[in-house]
Write a protein that holds these residues in place. Structure first.
Motif, mmCIF file in Angstrom:
data_model
loop_
_atom_site.group_PDB
_atom_site.id
_atom_site.type_symbol
_atom_site.label_atom_id
_atom_site.label_comp_id
_atom_site.label_asym_id
_atom_site.label_seq_id
_atom_site.Cartn_x
_atom_site.Cartn_y
_atom_site.Cartn_z
ATOM 1 N N MET A 225 0.834 -1.202 0.000
ATOM 2 C CA MET A 225 0.000 0.000 0.000
ATOM 3 C C MET A 225 0.871 1.256 0.000
ATOM 4 O O MET A 225 0.530 2.261 -0.648
ATOM 5 C CB MET A 225 -0.918 -0.006 1.218
ATOM 6 C CG MET A 225 -2.040 -1.018 1.138
ATOM 7 S SD MET A 225 -3.156 -0.718 -0.254
ATOM 8 C CE MET A 225 -3.864 0.855 0.204
ATOM 9 N N ALA A 226 1.992 1.219 0.719
ATOM 10 C CA ALA A 226 2.908 2.359 0.687
ATOM 11 C C ALA A 226 3.475 2.547 -0.721
ATOM 12 O O ALA A 226 3.627 3.687 -1.199
ATOM 13 C CB ALA A 226 4.036 2.147 1.695
ATOM 14 N N ALA A 227 3.771 1.435 -1.403
ATOM 15 C CA ALA A 227 4.277 1.521 -2.776
ATOM 16 C C ALA A 227 3.210 2.077 -3.706
ATOM 17 O O ALA A 227 3.506 2.870 -4.613
ATOM 18 C CB ALA A 227 4.743 0.143 -3.245
ATOM 19 N N ARG A 232 1.409 5.916 -7.101
ATOM 20 C CA ARG A 232 0.074 6.277 -7.606
ATOM 21 C C ARG A 232 -0.400 5.317 -8.696
ATOM 22 O O ARG A 232 -1.177 5.693 -9.577
ATOM 23 C CB ARG A 232 0.066 7.717 -8.139
ATOM 24 C CG ARG A 232 0.388 8.751 -7.070
ATOM 25 C CD ARG A 232 0.313 10.170 -7.621
ATOM 26 N NE ARG A 232 0.666 11.144 -6.604
ATOM 27 C CZ ARG A 232 -0.189 11.649 -5.717
ATOM 28 N NH1 ARG A 232 -1.440 11.267 -5.743
ATOM 29 N NH2 ARG A 232 0.209 12.528 -4.825
ATOM 30 N N ASP A 233 0.094 4.085 -8.613
ATOM 31 C CA ASP A 233 -0.297 3.055 -9.583
ATOM 32 C C ASP A 233 -1.391 2.202 -8.950
ATOM 33 O O ASP A 233 -1.114 1.270 -8.183
ATOM 34 C CB ASP A 233 0.915 2.196 -9.952
ATOM 35 C CG ASP A 233 0.566 1.138 -11.001
ATOM 36 O OD1 ASP A 233 -0.559 1.199 -11.548
ATOM 37 O OD2 ASP A 233 1.415 0.264 -11.249
ATOM 38 N N LEU A 234 -2.630 2.504 -9.256
ATOM 39 C CA LEU A 234 -3.754 1.770 -8.678
ATOM 40 C C LEU A 234 -3.949 0.400 -9.291
ATOM 41 O O LEU A 234 -4.826 -0.353 -8.846
ATOM 42 C CB LEU A 234 -5.039 2.595 -8.833
ATOM 43 C CG LEU A 234 -5.084 3.916 -8.058
ATOM 44 C CD1 LEU A 234 -6.370 4.661 -8.349
ATOM 45 C CD2 LEU A 234 -4.935 3.660 -6.565
ATOM 46 N N ALA A 235 -3.149 0.059 -10.299
ATOM 47 C CA ALA A 235 -3.245 -1.275 -10.894
ATOM 48 C C ALA A 235 -2.530 -2.325 -10.054
ATOM 49 O O ALA A 235 -2.737 -3.525 -10.249
ATOM 50 C CB ALA A 235 -2.677 -1.270 -12.308
ATOM 51 N N ARG A 236 -1.723 -1.897 -9.100
ATOM 52 C CA ARG A 236 -1.019 -2.836 -8.233
ATOM 53 C C ARG A 236 -1.984 -3.425 -7.218
ATOM 54 O O ARG A 236 -2.985 -2.822 -6.854
ATOM 55 C CB ARG A 236 0.140 -2.139 -7.528
ATOM 56 C CG ARG A 236 1.151 -1.544 -8.480
ATOM 57 C CD ARG A 236 2.282 -0.848 -7.762
ATOM 58 N NE ARG A 236 3.093 -1.783 -6.990
ATOM 59 C CZ ARG A 236 4.300 -1.503 -6.535
ATOM 60 N NH1 ARG A 236 4.831 -0.319 -6.769
ATOM 61 N NH2 ARG A 236 4.973 -2.395 -5.831
ATOM 62 N N ARG A 237 -1.651 -4.637 -6.749
ATOM 63 C CA ARG A 237 -2.500 -5.326 -5.779
ATOM 64 C C ARG A 237 -1.625 -5.858 -4.640
ATOM 65 O O ARG A 237 -0.463 -6.229 -4.854
ATOM 66 C CB ARG A 237 -3.276 -6.481 -6.419
ATOM 67 C CG ARG A 237 -4.276 -6.043 -7.491
ATOM 68 C CD ARG A 237 -5.411 -5.250 -6.885
ATOM 69 N NE ARG A 237 -6.385 -4.843 -7.897
ATOM 70 C CZ ARG A 237 -6.363 -3.676 -8.523
ATOM 71 N NH1 ARG A 237 -5.390 -2.798 -8.246
ATOM 72 N NH2 ARG A 237 -7.286 -3.378 -9.416
ATOM 73 N N VAL A 238 -2.210 -5.901 -3.454
ATOM 74 C CA VAL A 238 -1.475 -6.431 -2.302
ATOM 75 C C VAL A 238 -1.497 -7.954 -2.358
ATOM 76 O O VAL A 238 -2.422 -8.557 -2.911
ATOM 77 C CB VAL A 238 -2.101 -5.938 -0.977
ATOM 78 C CG1 VAL A 238 -2.105 -4.426 -0.916
ATOM 79 C CG2 VAL A 238 -3.515 -6.479 -0.802
ATOM 80 N N ARG A 252 -8.035 -9.340 0.723
ATOM 81 C CA ARG A 252 -9.036 -9.353 -0.345
ATOM 82 C C ARG A 252 -9.841 -8.059 -0.367
ATOM 83 O O ARG A 252 -10.121 -7.501 -1.437
ATOM 84 C CB ARG A 252 -9.957 -10.566 -0.184
ATOM 85 C CG ARG A 252 -9.308 -11.882 -0.560
ATOM 86 C CD ARG A 252 -10.321 -12.999 -0.660
ATOM 87 N NE ARG A 252 -10.851 -13.357 0.659
ATOM 88 C CZ ARG A 252 -10.309 -14.266 1.464
ATOM 89 N NH1 ARG A 252 -9.185 -14.881 1.094
ATOM 90 N NH2 ARG A 252 -10.850 -14.557 2.624
ATOM 91 N N THR A 253 -10.219 -7.577 0.812
ATOM 92 C CA THR A 253 -10.966 -6.319 0.874
ATOM 93 C C THR A 253 -10.124 -5.161 0.363
ATOM 94 O O THR A 253 -10.625 -4.269 -0.338
ATOM 95 C CB THR A 253 -11.418 -6.051 2.326
ATOM 96 O OG1 THR A 253 -12.214 -7.143 2.787
ATOM 97 C CG2 THR A 253 -12.239 -4.774 2.404
ATOM 98 N N THR A 254 -8.837 -5.159 0.712
ATOM 99 C CA THR A 254 -7.945 -4.101 0.234
ATOM 100 C C THR A 254 -7.839 -4.125 -1.282
ATOM 101 O O THR A 254 -7.879 -3.068 -1.939
ATOM 102 C CB THR A 254 -6.547 -4.268 0.856
ATOM 103 O OG1 THR A 254 -6.662 -4.241 2.287
ATOM 104 C CG2 THR A 254 -5.614 -3.175 0.402
ATOM 105 N N ASN A 255 -7.719 -5.313 -1.859
ATOM 106 C CA ASN A 255 -7.648 -5.412 -3.320
ATOM 107 C C ASN A 255 -8.960 -4.980 -3.968
ATOM 108 O O ASN A 255 -8.962 -4.359 -5.038
ATOM 109 C CB ASN A 255 -7.296 -6.839 -3.733
ATOM 110 C CG ASN A 255 -5.816 -7.149 -3.523
ATOM 111 O OD1 ASN A 255 -4.982 -6.245 -3.536
ATOM 112 N ND2 ASN A 255 -5.488 -8.412 -3.346
ATOM 113 N N GLU A 256 -10.076 -5.327 -3.332
ATOM 114 C CA GLU A 256 -11.363 -4.871 -3.862
ATOM 115 C C GLU A 256 -11.463 -3.353 -3.811
ATOM 116 O O GLU A 256 -11.985 -2.713 -4.741
ATOM 117 C CB GLU A 256 -12.501 -5.511 -3.069
ATOM 118 C CG GLU A 256 -12.632 -7.013 -3.291
ATOM 119 C CD GLU A 256 -13.618 -7.649 -2.336
ATOM 120 O OE1 GLU A 256 -14.194 -6.908 -1.493
ATOM 121 O OE2 GLU A 256 -13.828 -8.879 -2.407
#
Length: 477
Positions: A225-227, A232-238, A252-256
């Motif tokens: 999330m810090a990355a 500012r790349d919202l295409a990244r996922r945790v 999962r909620t964070t990725n959603e």
């Protein structure tokens, strides 16, 4: 230090250590008390047995000075009713806790007042000496200490009374050592003092390691999330751990949430681009006409300029309404009569290309914003006017607690695969015809947004006439 103890791992380890420490202290105290009580009970039993053995001998007629106490390794005292020590165990040097501290016996006084000394002639008769005494059924216990042949120790003393003897009432004090109890309690306490700290260190360390392992996915989520924030790349996922616990659900909620943010940003980007494109055309056309009119007044197309101005005004109004809807504008809580609204709005439409027929059964009342619902009706009728061949039909009915407003045309209809796409912003299936008719692809998007904010739905299906039937469903009051 503050950073270390501010972490979840440190707090969890500290809390677990404190809880275990309290539990161990409580359990250890209970064990020590139970052990002390059990061993003290055993000492009481031993002291009582010794006291009653001597009391029985006295009750059967044995004189105090004739008691065989040489073999007694424990402190023994026999006291008469006047508190005089008449018999004691051999080598008794000191005693405390029995009521008398005397260690040297004196001759016993007989029941008739004489002394049972060897230098006197008034011994009790044989009948008095044979008179049986009575041993008390009760035993009193006290704690004290004694020194025998130079060895001092703590004891539990049993006190047993013998009545009706030739020497009156005699009291026997017999002790049992507490060395076993003290040794066992001391050993248990030493083991606890050594073992408890070791166990607490183990508990704290294990809790630290387990918590660290459990929170490792959380740290990975935080780092990602810090990355995302930095890039500012919202295409990244945790990363999502392959578990079914709270951390996995958090990932999962964070990725959603990231997906929803990415979609919202993308929609905003497309909205700005499409709005800029749509605004550019009427503004450019209007500027061109005004420049031509300024240079050649006789060539000024006033109707065209007015048409472009109206188109620009309507587009700006649509964009402002969408902005208010996106900002979460509430629809209001006024009661609206849909039947009256339909009749009033349609009566004011004088420039429609085709006739509009109305079929409304009864009254349909809903809660919401009258102006926004009127905007939905106007957008649906405008859309039907652009595609109908001979006319538009508006129906209104109440079905199962819902008001259903239908707008149908007899045009070509909407292909089944495109029935959801037409509600997206700036989407036009027939781009040329929509542009010629003044549409920017926002009317249906606005209509659905308003419907959903009123707790309703807006769908499209094939009309009986062969065209498209748009149905607005709202909760009725």
């Amino acid at each position: 230090m503050r950073r270390v103890f501010g972490s979840v791992r440190a707090r969890a380890a500290l809390a677990a250590t404190l809880v275990v420490a309290l539990a161990l202290v409580a359990a250890g105290a209970g064990v020590l008390l139970a052990l002390r009580a059990d061993l003290t009970g055993q000492a009481d039993s031993a002291a009582d047995a010794g006291a009653r053995r001597i009391a029985t001998a006295l009750a059967t007629g044995t004189a105090p000075d004739a008691l065989d106490l040489d073999d007694e390794e424990q402190p023994v005292q026999v006291v008469d009713e006047d508190g005089r020590l008449v018999a004691a165990s051999e080598d008794l040097e000191r005693i405390d806790g029995t009521g008398t501290r005397a260690v040297r016996p004196v001759p016993a006084k007989t029941a008739d007042g004489g002394d049972d000394g060897d230098d006197r002639d008034d011994h009790p008769g044989e009948d008095d000496r044979a008179r049986p005494g009575k041993v008390s059924d009760s035993t009193d216990f006290t704690s004290g200490s004694a020194t025998i042949d130079g060895d001092s120790a703590d004891y539990r003393f049993a006190e047993v009374t013998v009545e009706d003897t030739a020497y009156g009432e005699l009291t026997v004090h017999a002790g049992a050592p507490l060395s076993a109890e003290q040794g066992a309690v001391s050993s248990a306490l030493t083991a606890m003092l050594i073992g408890f700290p070791v166990l607490l260190v183990v508990v704290g360390g294990v809790t630290w390691l387990v918590t660290r392992r459990a929170l490792r996915p959380v740290e990975a989520i935080r780092a990602e999330m810090a990355a995302v924030t930095a890039s500012r790349d919202l295409a990244r996922r945790v990363p999502e751990p392959d578990t079914h616990d709270e951390v996995a659900r958090l990932a999962r909620t964070t990725n959603e949430t990231l997906a929803a943010l990415e979609d919202a940003v993308e929609r905003q980007r497309r909205f700005v681009a499409d709005a800029s494109h749509e605004l550019r055309s009427p503004i450019a056309s209007l500027r061109t006409q005004l420049e031509v009119g300024a240079a050649h007044p006789e060539l000024l197309d006033v109707p065209g300029a007015v048409e472009d101005t109206v188109r620009l005004q309507e587009l700006a109004a649509d964009l402002l309404l969408l902005a208010r809807l996106d900002a979460g504008e509430k629809p209001g809580a006024a009661e609206v009569d849909l039947a009256a609204l339909v009749r009033e709005e349609l009566s004011q439409r004088t420039g429609d290309r085709l006739p509009v027929t109305v079929a409304a059964r009864g009254s349909a009342r809903v809660t919401g914003s009258r102006s926004q619902l009127a905007r939905v009706l106007g957008n649906l009728v405008d859309n039907a006017q652009r595609h109908a061949r001979t006319g538009v039909r508006v129906t209104l009915a109440v079905e199962r607690g819902r008001a259903v407003l239908g707008v149908a045309d007899d045009g070509d209809g909407v292909p089944e695969g495109e029935r959801e796409r037409i509600f997206e912003r700036f989407v036009r299936l027939d781009d040329a015809r929509s542009r010629d008719g003044g549409g920017a692809g926002l009317g249906l998007a606005i209509a659905r947004d308003v419907a959903e904010r009123h707790g309703g739905t807006l769908t499209v299906r094939a009309a009986p006439e062969g065209g498209a039937l748009f149905e607005l469903g709202l909760p009725s009051t």
